[in-house]
Design a protein around this motif. Structure first.
Motif, PDB file in Angstrom:
ATOM      1  N   SER A  94       9.038  25.193  30.485  1.00  0.00           N
ATOM      2  CA  SER A  94      10.445  25.072  30.858  1.00  0.00           C
ATOM      3  C   SER A  94      10.588  23.798  31.676  1.00  0.00           C
ATOM      4  CB  SER A  94      10.904  26.293  31.665  1.00  0.00           C
ATOM      5  OG  SER A  94      10.092  26.478  32.810  1.00  0.00           O
ATOM      6  N   ASP A  95      10.717  22.695  30.973  1.00  0.00           N
ATOM      7  CA  ASP A  95      10.775  21.373  31.589  1.00  0.00           C
ATOM      8  C   ASP A  95      12.195  20.830  31.453  1.00  0.00           C
ATOM      9  OD1 ASP A  95      10.322  18.897  32.643  1.00  0.00           O
ATOM     10  OD2 ASP A  95       9.192  18.126  30.933  1.00  0.00           O
ATOM     11  N   GLY A  96      12.986  20.978  32.509  1.00  0.00           N
ATOM     12  CA  GLY A  96      14.371  20.527  32.430  1.00  0.00           C
ATOM     13  C   GLY A  96      15.130  21.332  31.392  1.00  0.00           C
ATOM     14  N   SER A  97      15.669  20.641  30.409  1.00  0.00           N
ATOM     15  CA  SER A  97      16.426  21.329  29.358  1.00  0.00           C
ATOM     16  C   SER A  97      15.549  21.773  28.199  1.00  0.00           C
ATOM     17  CB  SER A  97      17.529  20.403  28.836  1.00  0.00           C
ATOM     18  OG  SER A  97      16.973  19.211  28.313  1.00  0.00           O
TER      19      SER A  97
ATOM     20  N   THR B   1       5.165  28.994  17.739  1.00  0.00           N
ATOM     21  CA  THR B   1       5.824  28.329  18.861  1.00  0.00           C
ATOM     22  C   THR B   1       7.292  28.099  18.524  1.00  0.00           C
ATOM     23  OG1 THR B   1       3.764  27.164  19.412  1.00  0.00           O
ATOM     24  CG2 THR B   1       5.804  26.327  20.395  1.00  0.00           C
ATOM     25  N   VAL B   2       8.160  28.478  19.432  1.00  0.00           N
ATOM     26  CA  VAL B   2       9.599  28.262  19.266  1.00  0.00           C
ATOM     27  C   VAL B   2      10.045  27.250  20.320  1.00  0.00           C
ATOM     28  CG1 VAL B   2      11.892  29.301  19.269  1.00  0.00           C
ATOM     29  CG2 VAL B   2       9.935  30.593  18.383  1.00  0.00           C
ATOM     30  N   LYS B   3      10.619  26.140  19.871  1.00  0.00           N
ATOM     31  CA  LYS B   3      11.061  25.082  20.774  1.00  0.00           C
ATOM     32  C   LYS B   3      12.580  24.916  20.663  1.00  0.00           C
ATOM     33  CE  LYS B   3       6.758  22.410  20.342  1.00  0.00           C
ATOM     34  NZ  LYS B   3       6.177  21.078  19.986  1.00  0.00           N
ATOM     35  N   PHE B   4      13.220  24.733  21.818  1.00  0.00           N
ATOM     36  CA  PHE B   4      14.651  24.464  21.805  1.00  0.00           C
ATOM     37  C   PHE B   4      15.061  23.713  23.065  1.00  0.00           C
ATOM     38  CE2 PHE B   4      14.092  28.654  23.681  1.00  0.00           C
ATOM     39  CZ  PHE B   4      14.946  28.666  24.772  1.00  0.00           C
ATOM     40  N   ASN B   5      16.260  23.151  23.028  1.00  0.00           N
ATOM     41  CA  ASN B   5      16.814  22.376  24.132  1.00  0.00           C
ATOM     42  C   ASN B   5      18.219  22.885  24.404  1.00  0.00           C
ATOM     43  OD1 ASN B   5      18.382  20.064  25.407  1.00  0.00           O
ATOM     44  ND2 ASN B   5      16.334  19.161  25.390  1.00  0.00           N
ATOM     45  N   VAL B   6      18.526  23.168  25.674  1.00  0.00           N
ATOM     46  CA  VAL B   6      19.805  23.796  26.008  1.00  0.00           C
ATOM     47  C   VAL B   6      20.949  22.807  26.175  1.00  0.00           C
ATOM     48  CG1 VAL B   6      18.696  25.774  27.091  1.00  0.00           C
ATOM     49  CG2 VAL B   6      19.299  23.786  28.497  1.00  0.00           C
TER      50      VAL B   6
ATOM     51  N   PHE C 233      18.530  34.673  26.769  1.00  0.00           N
ATOM     52  CA  PHE C 233      17.628  33.867  27.590  1.00  0.00           C
ATOM     53  C   PHE C 233      18.221  32.476  27.820  1.00  0.00           C
ATOM     54  CE2 PHE C 233      14.411  30.641  28.048  1.00  0.00           C
ATOM     55  CZ  PHE C 233      13.488  31.170  28.927  1.00  0.00           C
ATOM     56  N   SER C 234      18.642  31.838  26.749  1.00  0.00           N
ATOM     57  CA  SER C 234      19.143  30.469  26.832  1.00  0.00           C
ATOM     58  C   SER C 234      20.415  30.381  27.674  1.00  0.00           C
ATOM     59  CB  SER C 234      19.412  29.924  25.427  1.00  0.00           C
ATOM     60  OG  SER C 234      19.857  28.594  25.478  1.00  0.00           O
ATOM     61  N   THR C 235      21.269  31.410  27.593  1.00  0.00           N
ATOM     62  CA  THR C 235      22.515  31.402  28.361  1.00  0.00           C
ATOM     63  C   THR C 235      22.240  31.437  29.859  1.00  0.00           C
ATOM     64  OG1 THR C 235      23.727  32.497  26.563  1.00  0.00           O
ATOM     65  CG2 THR C 235      24.671  32.647  28.770  1.00  0.00           C
ATOM     66  N   VAL C 236      21.328  32.313  30.267  1.00  0.00           N
ATOM     67  CA  VAL C 236      20.979  32.410  31.689  1.00  0.00           C
ATOM     68  C   VAL C 236      20.251  31.144  32.137  1.00  0.00           C
ATOM     69  CG1 VAL C 236      19.669  33.713  33.408  1.00  0.00           C
ATOM     70  CG2 VAL C 236      20.889  34.916  31.594  1.00  0.00           C
ATOM     71  N   TYR C 237      19.344  30.650  31.311  1.00  0.00           N
ATOM     72  CA  TYR C 237      18.573  29.455  31.670  1.00  0.00           C
ATOM     73  C   TYR C 237      19.489  28.240  31.811  1.00  0.00           C
ATOM     74  CZ  TYR C 237      14.901  25.906  31.499  1.00  0.00           C
ATOM     75  OH  TYR C 237      14.071  24.854  31.792  1.00  0.00           O
ATOM     76  N   GLU C 238      20.393  28.059  30.859  1.00  0.00           N
ATOM     77  CA  GLU C 238      21.311  26.923  30.910  1.00  0.00           C
ATOM     78  C   GLU C 238      22.237  27.005  32.111  1.00  0.00           C
ATOM     79  OE1 GLU C 238      24.698  24.405  30.457  1.00  0.00           O
ATOM     80  OE2 GLU C 238      24.756  26.609  30.512  1.00  0.00           O
ATOM     81  N   HIS C 239      22.690  28.219  32.435  1.00  0.00           N
ATOM     82  CA  HIS C 239      23.577  28.398  33.581  1.00  0.00           C
ATOM     83  C   HIS C 239      22.879  27.998  34.875  1.00  0.00           C
ATOM     84  CE1 HIS C 239      25.904  30.755  36.638  1.00  0.00           C
ATOM     85  NE2 HIS C 239      26.909  30.245  35.924  1.00  0.00           N
ATOM     86  N   GLY C 240      21.591  28.319  34.995  1.00  0.00           N
ATOM     87  CA  GLY C 240      20.835  27.903  36.165  1.00  0.00           C
ATOM     88  C   GLY C 240      20.737  26.390  36.263  1.00  0.00           C
ATOM     89  N   LYS C 241      20.549  25.728  35.124  1.00  0.00           N
ATOM     90  CA  LYS C 241      20.493  24.266  35.114  1.00  0.00           C
ATOM     91  C   LYS C 241      21.847  23.666  35.467  1.00  0.00           C
ATOM     92  CE  LYS C 241      16.226  24.031  34.161  1.00  0.00           C
ATOM     93  NZ  LYS C 241      15.289  23.542  35.221  1.00  0.00           N
ATOM     94  N   TYR C 242      22.914  24.330  35.044  1.00  0.00           N
ATOM     95  CA  TYR C 242      24.264  23.863  35.342  1.00  0.00           C
ATOM     96  C   TYR C 242      24.538  23.916  36.846  1.00  0.00           C
ATOM     97  CZ  TYR C 242      29.381  23.932  35.612  1.00  0.00           C
ATOM     98  OH  TYR C 242      30.681  23.685  35.935  1.00  0.00           O
ATOM     99  N   ILE C 243      24.168  25.026  37.493  1.00  0.00           N
ATOM    100  CA  ILE C 243      24.362  25.138  38.940  1.00  0.00           C
ATOM    101  C   ILE C 243      23.514  24.097  39.668  1.00  0.00           C
ATOM    102  CG2 ILE C 243      24.012  26.629  40.943  1.00  0.00           C
ATOM    103  CD1 ILE C 243      24.725  29.007  39.240  1.00  0.00           C
ATOM    104  N   GLY C 244      22.287  23.902  39.201  1.00  0.00           N
ATOM    105  CA  GLY C 244      21.434  22.881  39.807  1.00  0.00           C
ATOM    106  C   GLY C 244      22.028  21.493  39.693  1.00  0.00           C
ATOM    107  N   PHE C 245      22.652  21.214  38.539  1.00  0.00           N
ATOM    108  CA  PHE C 245      23.306  19.921  38.350  1.00  0.00           C
ATOM    109  C   PHE C 245      24.466  19.751  39.332  1.00  0.00           C
ATOM    110  CE2 PHE C 245      26.946  17.720  36.472  1.00  0.00           C
ATOM    111  CZ  PHE C 245      26.408  16.459  36.287  1.00  0.00           C
TER     112      PHE C 245
END
Length: 279
Positions: A115-118, A132-137, A256-268
């Motif tokens: 989980s490196d950034g996005s 392996t499943v890879k994605f970017n939020v 998973f992606s929704t919660v993870y992206e929301h955390g990145k949004y608050i951090g931003f």
């Protein structure tokens, strides 16, 4: 017209170089080309309000702001930064309140390996085979709300992250089968679904498939789903399903992606507030 302008400019030049004009330029209130009195602090603008460092262009009688190197803080800059900071403070509190204490969910059958950034990677090992499943939020968030119906009041919408993802299958050697998948837009119907045939609606679709050794590069050939034989497409979907890439997995991935992206949004938002609060 050109001759009139030329004569006017020549007249101004003569005023500047004449002895009488030289005396005027030495005075506190220089005369304009039309003969009126001009004060240097008359043409105030935003730059002038915040900084007293100016260059004077004599011939055109226009004031040009010098490089803003006086060290003062621009009033306009301060007001805008303050407004942004107040907005971000309210937005951060609102976002933290709306989804407080929300833990990062798990994806059944997979472990979080990166989980490196996005960027996010999920991994599942089964014998010699590694999935392996890879994605970017980034740019993956959209409104989870049906189109508004005329006459009905609009309700608050929840933002949901539906990122495209790539499934990499490795059977213990250096070769990788990569299947890139995406979420079709709402209301989109597969062209293969025709009247009189049984239609199976999947939550995701295959976009392209590639087979390569080592690391992927632009030179790797990719087979597009649009030109793929329908039978092969169905078989690849079945192959993914056998490895746990199915509708249940997709629902877990979205959560998973929704919660993870929301955390990145608050951090931003927090990082941006820290930036605009700097002196």
């Amino acid at each position: 017209m050109a001759g009139v302008i030329g004569k006017s400019l020549l007249s101004v030049a003569k005023r500047i170089v004449s002895p009488s004009s030289a005396q005027i330029l030495k005075s506190k209130f220089p005369m304009s080309p039309s003969g009126g009195m001009v004060t240097l602090n008359a043409p105030r603008n935003l730059w002038h309000l915040s900084c007293s460092s100016w260059d004077v262009t004599t011939i055109s009688s226009r004031l040009v702001p010098a490089s803003h190197t006086c060290g003062c803080r621009c009033q306009l800059h301060t007001e805008v930064d303050g407004a942004i900071s107040k907005f971000l403070d309210k937005e951060i509190k609102l976002e933290e309140t709306s989804k407080s204490n929300q833990k990062l969910p798990t994806v059944k059958g997979f472990e979080l390996s990166k989980s490196d950034g996005s960027d996010v990677e999920l991994v599942k090992q089964s014998g010699n085979e590694k999935v392996t499943v890879k994605f970017n939020v980034n740019a993956s968030v959209d409104s989870d709300h049906p189109p508004a119906v005329e006459g009905q009041s609009e309700e608050a919408t929840d933002m949901v992250s539906r990122p495209s993802f790539t499934v990499e299958l490795n059977k213990g050697d250096n070769q990788i089968l990569a299947v890139h998948c995406y979420f079709p837009e709402d209301g989109m119907v597969d062209d293969a679904s025709q009247e009189g045939t049984e239609s199976i609606e999947d939550l995701f679709e295959i976009q392209e498939v590639a087979l390569y050794s080592g690391e992927w590069s632009d030179s790797v050939y990719s087979l597009q789903a649009e030109t793929m034989d329908g039978n092969l497409y169905d078989l690849i979907m079945d192959m993914l399903d056998e490895r746990g890439i199915n509708d249940e997995f997709v629902n877990d991935l979205i959560e998973f992606s929704t919660v993870y992206e929301h955390g990145k949004y608050i951090g931003f938002l927090k990082n941006m507030k820290s930036f605009v609060d700097k002196n």
